[in-house]
Motif scaffolding. Structure first.
Motif, PDB file in Angstrom:
ATOM      1  N   PHE A  49       5.823   2.566  -4.287  1.00 20.22           N
ATOM      2  CA  PHE A  49       7.094   3.449  -3.803  1.00 20.22           C
ATOM      3  C   PHE A  49       6.001   4.360  -3.920  1.00 20.22           C
ATOM      4  CE2 PHE A  49      10.186   0.831  -5.287  1.00 20.22           C
ATOM      5  CZ  PHE A  49      11.421   1.000  -3.723  1.00 20.22           C
ATOM      6  N   ALA A  50       5.023   4.919  -4.958  1.00 19.18           N
ATOM      7  CA  ALA A  50       4.840   6.361  -5.834  1.00 19.18           C
ATOM      8  C   ALA A  50       3.910   6.550  -3.742  1.00 19.18           C
ATOM      9  CB  ALA A  50       3.860   5.878  -6.798  1.00 19.18           C
ATOM     10  N   THR A  98       5.608  -1.940  -9.130  1.00 16.08           N
ATOM     11  CA  THR A  98       6.864  -1.383  -8.729  1.00 16.08           C
ATOM     12  C   THR A  98       6.849  -0.041  -8.011  1.00 16.08           C
ATOM     13  OG1 THR A  98       7.819  -3.569  -9.448  1.00 16.08           O
ATOM     14  CG2 THR A  98       8.999  -2.340  -8.060  1.00 16.08           C
ATOM     15  N   GLY A  99       6.824   0.587  -9.456  1.00 11.43           N
ATOM     16  CA  GLY A  99       6.604   2.003  -9.122  1.00 11.43           C
ATOM     17  C   GLY A  99       5.228   2.764  -8.468  1.00 11.43           C
ATOM     18  N   TRP A 155       8.984  -5.419  -4.072  1.00 12.80           N
ATOM     19  CA  TRP A 155       9.470  -5.600  -5.484  1.00 12.80           C
ATOM     20  C   TRP A 155       8.506  -7.461  -5.110  1.00 12.80           C
ATOM     21  CZ3 TRP A 155      11.756  -6.582  -9.499  1.00 12.80           C
ATOM     22  CH2 TRP A 155      12.579  -7.711 -10.128  1.00 12.80           C
ATOM     23  N   TRP A 179       0.520  -4.707 -14.072  1.00 15.61           N
ATOM     24  CA  TRP A 179       1.543  -5.395 -14.293  1.00 15.61           C
ATOM     25  C   TRP A 179       2.607  -4.356 -13.488  1.00 15.61           C
ATOM     26  CZ3 TRP A 179      -2.188  -3.561 -18.470  1.00 15.61           C
ATOM     27  CH2 TRP A 179      -1.941  -4.756 -19.206  1.00 15.61           C
ATOM     28  N   ARG A 180       3.573  -6.355 -13.549  1.00 17.54           N
ATOM     29  CA  ARG A 180       4.524  -5.971 -11.924  1.00 17.54           C
ATOM     30  C   ARG A 180       6.070  -4.565 -12.559  1.00 17.54           C
ATOM     31  NH1 ARG A 180       9.416  -8.325 -11.723  1.00 17.54           N
ATOM     32  NH2 ARG A 180      10.049  -8.304 -14.110  1.00 17.54           N
ATOM     33  N   VAL A 181       6.154  -4.331 -13.847  1.00 17.71           N
ATOM     34  CA  VAL A 181       6.980  -2.537 -14.010  1.00 17.71           C
ATOM     35  C   VAL A 181       6.204  -1.957 -13.545  1.00 17.71           C
ATOM     36  CG1 VAL A 181       7.482  -1.391 -15.518  1.00 17.71           C
ATOM     37  CG2 VAL A 181       7.107  -4.091 -15.873  1.00 17.71           C
TER      38      VAL A 181
END
Ligand SMILES: Nc1ncnc2c1ncn2[C@@H]1O[C@H](COP(=O)(O)OP(=O)(O)OP(=O)(O)O)[C@@H](O)[C@H]1O
Ligand SMILES: [Mg+2]
Lengths: 313, 288, 291
Positions: free
Chosen positions: C208-209, C204-205, C101, C199-201
Motif C-alpha cells: 500500500f505504502a 501488506t503495508g 493481500w 514478513w507478510r505482515v
C-alpha cells in the motif's frame, strides 16, 4: 523461601491439543533431566515454569516465586529456550550484555559477567560476530551463555546438547555437572536418556503429556529392567531360537508369529537378552533378519527412553 | 475498609523499586532506539520523514523565489503537513515502528528474550512505546522543523524575519505540536492493533479509510479520530480540492487544548488496555 | 556388503518438461492464495462493483427504466468510454487491495520459513519460481479486472443497438490492454516487495505504502516545484491517464497539465525494471550476513 520447584496438578491445553496433563512434581536442587520423545510436553512444561504460557489448571511455584513478579523471578531463573531465533542484527557478546543490563547492573559488572559467561559456554571468537551468521552449535552456545550469565539459582535448559559436536557436548555436560555441584537447580530436557544420565541426579520420564516415571536414575532403570518386555525377532528358525533363549534367559513367554517366520519373546532382563541374542546370531545357526520391540503400550516407550541396546549396565 | 485498601495500595506503590524500573526503562529504550534508528533496515523511515525536506531543499537551491510566492508556499507547507505527514508519512512511519515493537518481535520469534528478562511486562510495554515515540518524534519533528526553515529561508531576509516573527513561530509551534500528537496517537493505536491482530495492516487500512471519511461523520463519531483533532490545530487552513474537499468540512471547531487533551487521553486509554493485554500474553510462536 | 549387492540406481525415468513444473508451483501458489477466507471475501467484494455496473447497463438500455430514472436528461446515462473508464478504475483499485493481500502470501511464507533453499534445490530455476508465482497472482487478478470488464462490454453490445459494438471496439481493446498492463505491473510489484521485506505482515503495508507514498511525494514535488512532472510518481493517476487514452475517453486534465503517453510508458518500464532488480537480488537460495 522454599528450595523446590513444585508442580501441583498442572495441565495445559493448546485449544484442543493436549500439552501436558495433570503433572505433579516436586524437584529438589541438583540436576534433573526431563526425558521424552518429540511432542511429549517437555518444552511446554518448561514454558509453564517460566510463565511464557499460563497453565490451564493447577499451580506452579519455583522456589516459592511467581513469574508474574518478573523482577524477583528472573533474577533467580535462567532459561535457555528451544526457540532458535534471536533479536535482529545483534553481535554475540552484545546480546548477552544487553540482557544483563536489563537486570539493573552497572556496566562494569555486566561486562565482567558477560565475558565469564561467554568463556564458560566456550564460544571463542564467534562472540564478536553477528548472531544471524552463527552455525547451529554456536547459536546453542550463545543461548546457554545468555541463560547462565546472571548466575541464576535455577537453570532451565531445553535440549541444550542439540546441534553440538561430541567435544562441545562433553564440555557442556562438564559445565552442567559443575553447576549442579555448586548447588544450582538444573532442569535439562533431552530425547536421549543415555546422553545425560551420567550427570543427572534424577530423571523425569514424560510422554504424550503424561508423567510416566520419576526418581533416581538407578531406580528408574531398574524399574524398567524388571518389567517383562516383549520383542519380535524375525528369523528362519523361530522354534530353535525360542528354545535356545528359554534355556539361558529369563524368558517368561514365547509366541510364534502367525506367518511362522518370527517369534515374540517376553523377557524380564532385556539387557542380558540382547547380548545373548548377539551370541546366537554370531553362532550362525539361526539367521536373524530383524529385531524390534513389540510392545505397543508404555513398555515400548520405556524401551525407547532407556535406549537399551545391550551396552548399558 | 476502602481506606485500608487505598493505604495498602499506597504502600504497595511506595515499595516498588522505582529506581530499578527507571534504569530498566532507560536501557530498554536504548536497545530499541539502536534497532529503530541506527540500522540499515531503518532507512525507509528516514526516507518517509525527509523526502519533503529533500524536495524543499532542491527547490531552495534551484528555483527563484519572488516575494509574491511566499504566501503560496505557506499554503504548500500546510498541505505537506496535513496531507503528506499526517496521512502518509507519520501514518505509515508509525505503522511500521509501532507494530514492529511487539508483533514484529513475535514474528521474529525473539519476544521471549524480553519476557524472560527480570523486567515487569508493563515496564517492557511502556519502554517500547517510549522508544517508538522517541524515534518517531525525533525523525518527524526534525523533518518538519527543517521543512519549515528551508521553506522560508529561501526568501532571504524577509523569510528569516517571518520565521522569527510571532506568526511564524506560532505556525511552527502548531506544526510541531501536531506532529507530536500524531505520533503518539497513531503510535498507541497501532501498538494496540498489532497486539490484537496477527496482521495489523488491514485494520490500519481501515483506520486510514475511517480517518479519510471521518470529517463528514456526525460530530460524536469525529471524536474517535486522530486526524480530526489534528485538523482543528492547523494554523493555516487549506482549501480543499477534488477528493480532499472532503477533508476540510468544518464542524464545531475545537480549541487546540481540548484537541491535545483528547488525543492524550486516547493514548493513555489505549496504553492501559495494552498493559492489560501484555500481562495475559502467551508465547506461542507456532501460531504466527 | 558385497559389491554385487549394490543395487541402488538413480532415477532415470521420464521427467516432465520444464513448463509443467512451473505449473506445479503456480498450482500450489494458487491454493496457498485461496486457502484464506479473507481472500475469498476480498474477491467477492471486488466483484460487487461489477454487479452495480451491470445493473447500470441494464437500466441504460431499458427505455422504461431509463425514462423513470433520468427524467428527460438523456445525456446523464450514456454507456460510453467514460463509463468504462470508471469501471476499469474501480476494478483496478480492487486489484490493488487483492494484490496487497495475496502477493505476500505467495512469497513471504517461503522466505520467512527459509523454504527457498529447499524449493530452489529442485530442478526449477529462479525464473521458473517467479513465473509460477506470477502466473498464480496474474490469473487471480485477471478474474477481477479484464475478464469481468469484457463481459460487461459484451453485455452492453448484446443489449444495445447493433452498430454499437462495431463502433466501440476500441473500448474493448482498451479495457483488455489497460487491465493487462496494470495487473502485470501490480503482480510484479507485489512479488518484488514481498520478496524484499520477508514478513507478510509488513509486506501488506509496504505494498500500500509503495502506491500511496510516492503519490504523496509526487504531490509535494508538483506543489513546490510548480511543475506537472511530479504526477509521474502518482501511479493511480498516470494509470488513469493511460486508460483514458486507451479507451478514447475525453481528457480530464487541462491541456497544459497533461503528461505525454511516452513519459508514462517510460515510467512504468522503469518501475518494472526496478521490481525485477529487486526480485533478482532477493530470490536466492542463500543469505549472507555481514559481520
Ligand atoms: N503453540 C502451540 N499450539 C498448539 N499446540 C502446541 C503448541 N505448543 C506445543 N503444542 C503441542 O503440545 C504438545 C507438546 O509439545 P512440546 O513442544 O512441549 O513437546 P516437546 O516435548 O518439547 O517436543 P520436542 O522434543 O520436539 O521439543 C505437542 O503435541 C505439541 O503439538
Ligand atoms: Mg521441545
Amino acid at each position: 523461601m522454599s528450595d523446590r520447584i513444585v508442580f501441583e496438578d498442572v495441565s495445559k491445553f493448546y485449544g484442543e491439543v493436549l500439552g501436558v496433563n495433570r503433572i505433579s512434581l516436586s524437584i529438589p536442587p541438583g540436576i534433573t533431566t526431563l526425558v521424552g520423545p518429540n511432542g511429549s510436553g517437555k518444552t511446554t512444561l518448561m514454558n509453564l515454569m517460566t510463565g511464557l504460557v499460563q497453565p490451564s489448571s493447577g499451580r506452579i511455584s519455583v522456589l516459592g516465586l511467581d513469574p508474574g513478579d518478573a523482577t524477583g523471578f528472573f533474577r533467580n531463573v535462567g532459561y535457555c529456550t528451544q526457540f532458535d531465533s534471536f533479536p535482529r542484527g545483534i553481535v554475540g557478546w552484545q546480546f548477552v550484555l544487553d540482557s544483563l543490563m536489563l537486570h539493573g547492573m552497572n556496566k562494569a559488572d555486566a561486562y565482567k559477567l558477560t565475558m565469564e559467561a561467554l568463556d564458560r559456554a566456550q564460544l571463542g571468537d564467534a562472540a564478536g560476530r553477528q548472531i544471524a551468521g552463527y552455525s547451529k552449535g554456536m547459536r546453542q552456545k550463545i543461548r546457554l551463555a545468555q541463560a547462565i550469565a546472571h548466575h541464576p539459582r535455577v537453570l532451565v535448559l531445553d535440549e541444550p546438547l542439540n546441534g553440538l559436536d561430541p567435544v562441545a557436548r562433553a564440555e557442556s555436560l562438564a559445565l552442567f555437572e559443575e553447576l549442579g555441584r555448586e548447588g544450582m537447580h538444573l532442569l535439562i530436557s533431552s530425547h536421549i536418556l543415555d546422553e545425560v544420565d551420567r550427570i543427572s541426579d534424577r530423571v523425569v520420564l514424560i510422554t504424550g503429556g503424561y508423567l510416566i516415571a520419576e526418581g533416581n536414575i538407578h531406580q528408574v532403570r531398574q524399574e524398567v529392567r524388571d518389567k517383562p518386555m516383549q520383542v519380535l525377532i524375525r528369523c528362519d528358525h523361530p522354534e530353535l531360537l525360542a528354545s535356545k533363549m528359554f534355556a539361558i534367559n529369563h524368558c517368561v513367554e514365547a509366541r510364534l508369529h502367525a506367518d511362522g517366520r518370527g517369534v515374540f519373546l517376553r523377557t524380564a532382563d532385556i539387557d542380558q537378552f540382547y547380548s545373548l541374542l548377539n551370541g546366537i546370531a554370531v553362532e550362525g545357526l539361526v539367521k536373524i533378519e530383524s529385531v524390534a520391540p513389540a510392545d505397543d503400550d508404555a513398555n515400548a516407550i520405556y524401551q525407547y527412553l532407556i535406549g537399551s541396546d545391550g551396552s548399558a549396565s | 475498609m476502602m481506606n485500608a485498601k487505598a493505604e495498602a495500595f499506597k504502600d504497595d506503590l511506595a515499595q516498588q523499586p522505582w529506581s530499578l524500573y527507571l534504569t530498566q526503562t532507560r536501557r530498554l529504550t536504548v536497545i530499541e532506539l539502536r534497532r529503530n534508528l541506527v540500522s540499515w533496515r531503518a532507512s525507509w523511515i528516514y526516507f518517509l520523514a525527509f523526502v519533503p525536506t529533500l524536495i524543499i531543499f532542491i527547490h531552495l537551491l534551484f528555483d527563484s523565489h519572488p516575494q509574491s510566492t511566499m504566501s503560496d508556499d505557506s499554503n504548500v507547507l500546510a498541505g505537506i503537513v496535513q496531507l503528506y505527514y499526517i496521512r502518509l508519512g507519520i501514518f505509515f512511519g508509525c505503522l511500521g515502528i509501532f507494530s514492529r515493537l511487539i508483533r514484529g518481535e513475535m514474528i521474529e520469534r525473539s519476544l521471549h528474550f524480553y519476557l524472560l528478562a527480570p523486567v515487569r511486562r508493563e515496564i517492557l510495554l511502556l519502554s517500547k512505546f517510549i522508544a517508538g515515540s522517541v524515534s518517531a518524534l525525533l525523525l518527524f519533528v526534525t523533518a518538519i522543523v527543517a521543512d519549515f526553515v528551508l521553506m522560508y529561508a529561501a526568501y532571504g531576509p524577509a523569510g528569516r524575519a517571518y520565521i522569527l516573527s510571532a506568526t511564524g513561530l506560532a505556525q511552527l509551534e502548531a506544526y510541531v505540536a501536531i506532529a507530536v500528537l500524531a505520533c503518539l496517537g497513531y503510535g498507541a493505536v497501532f501498538l494496540l492493533l498489532s497486539m490484537m491482530f496477527r496482521n495489523p495492516t488491514p485494520a490500519a487500512m481501515l483506520v486510514l479509510g475511517w480517518e479519510a471519511i471521518n470529517p463528514v461523520m456526525p460530530s460524536l463519531l469525529q471524536k474517535l479520530s486522530v486526524a480530526s483533532y489534528l485538523r482543528h490545530m492547523m494554523p493555516v487552513s487549506i482549501a480543499g480540492e477534488g477528493i480532499f474537499a472532503l477533508l476540510t468540512v468544518e464542524t464545531e471547531p475545537v480549541s487546540g487544548w481540548v484537541a491535545a487533551l483528547g488525543l492524550l487521553m486516547l493514548t493513555a486509554v489505549v496504553l492501559i488496555y495494552s498493559c492489560y493485554r501484555i500481562r495475559k500474553l502467551e508465547i506461542r510462536y507456532t501460531t504466527e | 556388503m558385497s559389491v554385487y549387492k549394490h543395487d541402488y540406481r538413480a532415477y532415470t525415468g521420464e521427467v516432465t518438461p520444464l513448463w509443467t513444473r512451473v505449473n506445479v508451483l503456480a498450482r500450489y501458489a494458487f491454493s496457498e492464495a485461496w486457502s484464506s477466507k479473507i481472500t475469498v471475501t476480498l474477491f467477492t467484494l471486488s466483484l460487487a462493483p461489477i454487479i452495480v455496473f451491470l445493473i447500470l447497463i441494464y437500466v441504460a438500455n431499458n427505455p422504461i427504466a431509463r425514462a423513470l430514472i433520468t427524467r428527460g436528461n438523456p445525456q446523464a446515462f450514456a454507456i460510453d468510454a467514460k463509463f468504462f473508464l470508471k469501471v476499469i478504475e474501480m476494478q483496478s483499485w480492487c486489484a490493488l487491495v487483492v494484490t496487497a493481500w495475496i502477493a505476500p502470501r505467495l512469497i513471504s511464507f517461503d522466505l520467512s520459513d527459509n523454504a527457498l533453499p529447499i524449493l530452489l534445490s529442485h530442478p526449477i530455476s529462479r525464473v521458473g519460481y517467479i513465473s509460477g508465482k506470477f502466473i498464480a497472482l496474474f490469473s487471480s487478478l485477471s478474474a477481477i479486472t479484464w475478464f469481468p470488464c469484457l463481459l460487461l462490454f459484451a453485455y452492453q453490445g448484446y443489449s444495445s443497438a447493433e452498430h454499437w459494438t462495431a463502433a466501440n471496439l476500441p473500448i474493448a481493446f482498451g479495457l483488455l490492454v489497460g487491465s493487462l498492463i496494470w495487473i502485470a505491473f501490480l503482480s510484479l510489484l507485489g512479488l518484488a516487495l514481498s520478496s524484499w521485506v520477508k514478513w507478510r505482515v509488513v509486506a501488506t503495508g509496504v505494498i500500500f505504502a509503495a502506491v500511496f507514498v510516492p503519490a504523496g511525494v509526487g504531490g509535494i514535488v508538483t506543489a513546490i516545484m510548480r511543475t506537472k512532472w511530479g504526477f509521474l510518481l502518482n501511479l493511480p493517476f498516470i494509470m488513469s491517464l493511460l486508460w483514458q487514452r486507451l479507451l478514447g475517453a475525453p481528457e480530464f486534465m487541462r491541456s497544459g497539465q497533461s503528461i505525454p503517453t511516452t513519459a508514462i510508458v517510460i515510467m512504468l518500464g522503469l518501475a518494472c525494471l526496478l521490481c525485477i532488480a529487486m526480485l533478482n537480488a532477493r530470490i536466492r537460495a542463500r543469505e549472507v550476513v555481514r559481520g
